[in-house]
Design an enzyme around this catalytic site. Structure first.
Site, PDB file in Angstrom:
ATOM      1  N   LYS A  46      -7.466  16.263  -2.812  1.00 48.23           N
ATOM      2  CA  LYS A  46      -7.014  15.505  -1.634  1.00 48.23           C
ATOM      3  C   LYS A  46      -7.433  16.190  -0.341  1.00 48.23           C
ATOM      4  O   LYS A  46      -7.756  15.553   0.642  1.00 48.23           O
ATOM      5  CB  LYS A  46      -5.485  15.361  -1.658  1.00 48.23           C
ATOM      6  CG  LYS A  46      -4.982  14.425  -2.759  1.00 48.23           C
ATOM      7  CD  LYS A  46      -4.315  13.198  -2.159  1.00 48.23           C
ATOM      8  CE  LYS A  46      -4.204  12.068  -3.156  1.00 48.23           C
ATOM      9  NZ  LYS A  46      -3.001  12.081  -3.936  1.00 48.23           N
ATOM     10  N   LYS A  93     -11.501   8.792 -12.038  1.00 53.37           N
ATOM     11  CA  LYS A  93     -10.309   7.991 -12.307  1.00 53.37           C
ATOM     12  C   LYS A  93     -10.275   6.726 -11.441  1.00 53.37           C
ATOM     13  O   LYS A  93     -10.675   6.778 -10.269  1.00 53.37           O
ATOM     14  CB  LYS A  93      -9.099   8.864 -11.985  1.00 53.37           C
ATOM     15  CG  LYS A  93      -7.799   8.315 -12.508  1.00 53.37           C
ATOM     16  CD  LYS A  93      -6.619   9.149 -12.019  1.00 53.37           C
ATOM     17  CE  LYS A  93      -5.345   8.371 -12.198  1.00 53.37           C
ATOM     18  NZ  LYS A  93      -4.202   8.936 -11.499  1.00 53.37           N
ATOM     19  N   LYS A 118      -6.299   3.459  -6.622  1.00 47.12           N
ATOM     20  CA  LYS A 118      -5.989   2.329  -5.737  1.00 47.12           C
ATOM     21  C   LYS A 118      -6.577   2.520  -4.352  1.00 47.12           C
ATOM     22  O   LYS A 118      -6.761   1.566  -3.614  1.00 47.12           O
ATOM     23  CB  LYS A 118      -4.479   2.076  -5.682  1.00 47.12           C
ATOM     24  CG  LYS A 118      -3.649   3.249  -5.230  1.00 47.12           C
ATOM     25  CD  LYS A 118      -2.168   2.866  -5.175  1.00 47.12           C
ATOM     26  CE  LYS A 118      -1.301   3.982  -4.665  1.00 47.12           C
ATOM     27  NZ  LYS A 118      -0.619   4.764  -5.695  1.00 47.12           N
TER      28      LYS A 118
END
Ligand code: TRP
Length: 335
Positions: A116, A199, A202
């Site tokens: 992140k 992965k 969203k």
């Protein structure tokens, strides 16, 4: 009524009306059955969402969207405690205490934080992103949780939770139950459609990588049609996450939406061309989503009902978590 003798299971998802078929397959799909085996707590982790959410956006609607999805997936408020994290203040209170039992070095090792951090520019990184796993540990430990269903990407956070709990217990006696992971065999990680090495997420900028639970089913066909498979000649449909990432990913999705085991699907699809396989996958996903969305809309249109569930859930969760928090305060000597 909840039966107290059952083991306790805790699970949470960050609120978003943009949950993906990956969230469903990895997590929410199992929630309904788990209610019969465990005393379940299903949390909407809105405080966690603050680490990444567009701060100007109101999170309220996202919470109601998520709750309606939980219900559409079969979570039953009469069997489980469904609650919103920010409404149970005990989470923030334990978060601070546990942060004093967590080490900078162990948080720095968290893979999700490293990823992140790379995605955010320096000025956009916030400390919440770093502290995230401690809040997660607080969520889990407040309820004396026995089991946490985790996808592969959250496993490291659960391990950290156990380290923090063990560290605290070593000093103060058995205050916290040490939780165990429940990892499902298949489907715990659904991959992105155009790049099955990463992965499905969203927040992916390319929406063709992702199937959203609430998206219009008219787009499913082209998304699956364009998904990456392989160029094996002759084409062969079987599950192998080393050699056949794309096909394995589609097989996992198909297995989840049809409720058929992968080895049965492999037999049924013997000799089928990839284009035909993709048609089958699109059709099955569409049928599944139409049913889910219908149920979702019924719940989502009844905000009164949704708000009542959240209120009741908060009352129950506060009572339970307060018991643990009291033990913690008393152990430390600040009671
Ligand atoms: N971090 C989890 C996710 O994004 C959500 C979460 C918050 C969670 N608290 C939790 C999951 C406690 C399991 C247990 O997927």
């Amino acid at each position: 009524m909840l039966i107290n003798s059952q083991p306790i299971l805790f699970s949470a998802i960050q609120p978003s009306g943009k949950l993906t078929i990956g969230n469903y397959i990895g997590t929410m799909r199992h929630w309904s059955n788990m209610q019969n085996k465990y005393e379940c707590l299903y949390c909407i982790a809105d405080l966690h969402a603050l680490t990444t959410i567009n701060k100007k956006k109101k999170i309220k609607n996202e919470i109601l969207d998520t709750l309606a999805l939980y219900l559409a997936c079969g979570v039953d408020p009469n069997k489980s405690i469904i609650f919103v994290q920010s409404q149970v203040y005990q989470h923030s209170q334990l978060n601070w205490i546990l942060s004093c039992f967590s080490k900078f070095s162990e948080l720095s090792r968290m893979i999700q934080f490293k990823v992140k951090r790379k995605q955010n520019s320096a000025e956009n990184s916030n400390i919440g992103l770093f502290n995230y796993p401690i809040l997660m540990a607080s969520d889990i430990l407040l309820y004396q949780t026995n089991f946490v269903p985790v996808g592969k990407d959250q496993k490291q956070h659960l391990e950290l939770t156990c380290s923090i709990a063990n560290r605290f217990n070593l000093l103060y006696g058995n205050v916290f139950t040490i939780p165990k992971p429940v990892i499902s065999q298949n489907g715990s990680k659904i991959m992105s459609l155009l790049d099955p090495t990463k992965k499905m997420s969203k927040s992916d900028i390319n929406k063709n990588n992702v199937i959203f639970l609430l998206e219009d089913v008219s787009s499913i066909f082209s998304k699956i049609k364009n998904s990456i498979t392989d160029s094996d000649n002759p084409p062969k449909i079987y599950y192998n996450t080393n050699k056949k990432l794309g096909i394995s990913n589609l097989l996992e999705i198909l297995s989840a939406v049809t409720n058929k085991k992968i080895n049965i699907l492999e037999k049924e699809l013997n000799g089928v061309l990839y284009s035909e396989f993709k048609n089958i996958v699109s059709d099955s996903i569409s049928k599944f989503l139409i049913k889910l969305q219908k149920s979702y809309m019924i719940y989502r249109n009844d905000e009164c009902f949704l708000k009542k569930i959240i209120q009741n859930g908060a009352i129950k969760a506060r009572l339970k978590s307060q018991e643990t928090l009291k033990k913690v305060y008393s152990a430390i000597g600040i009671d």
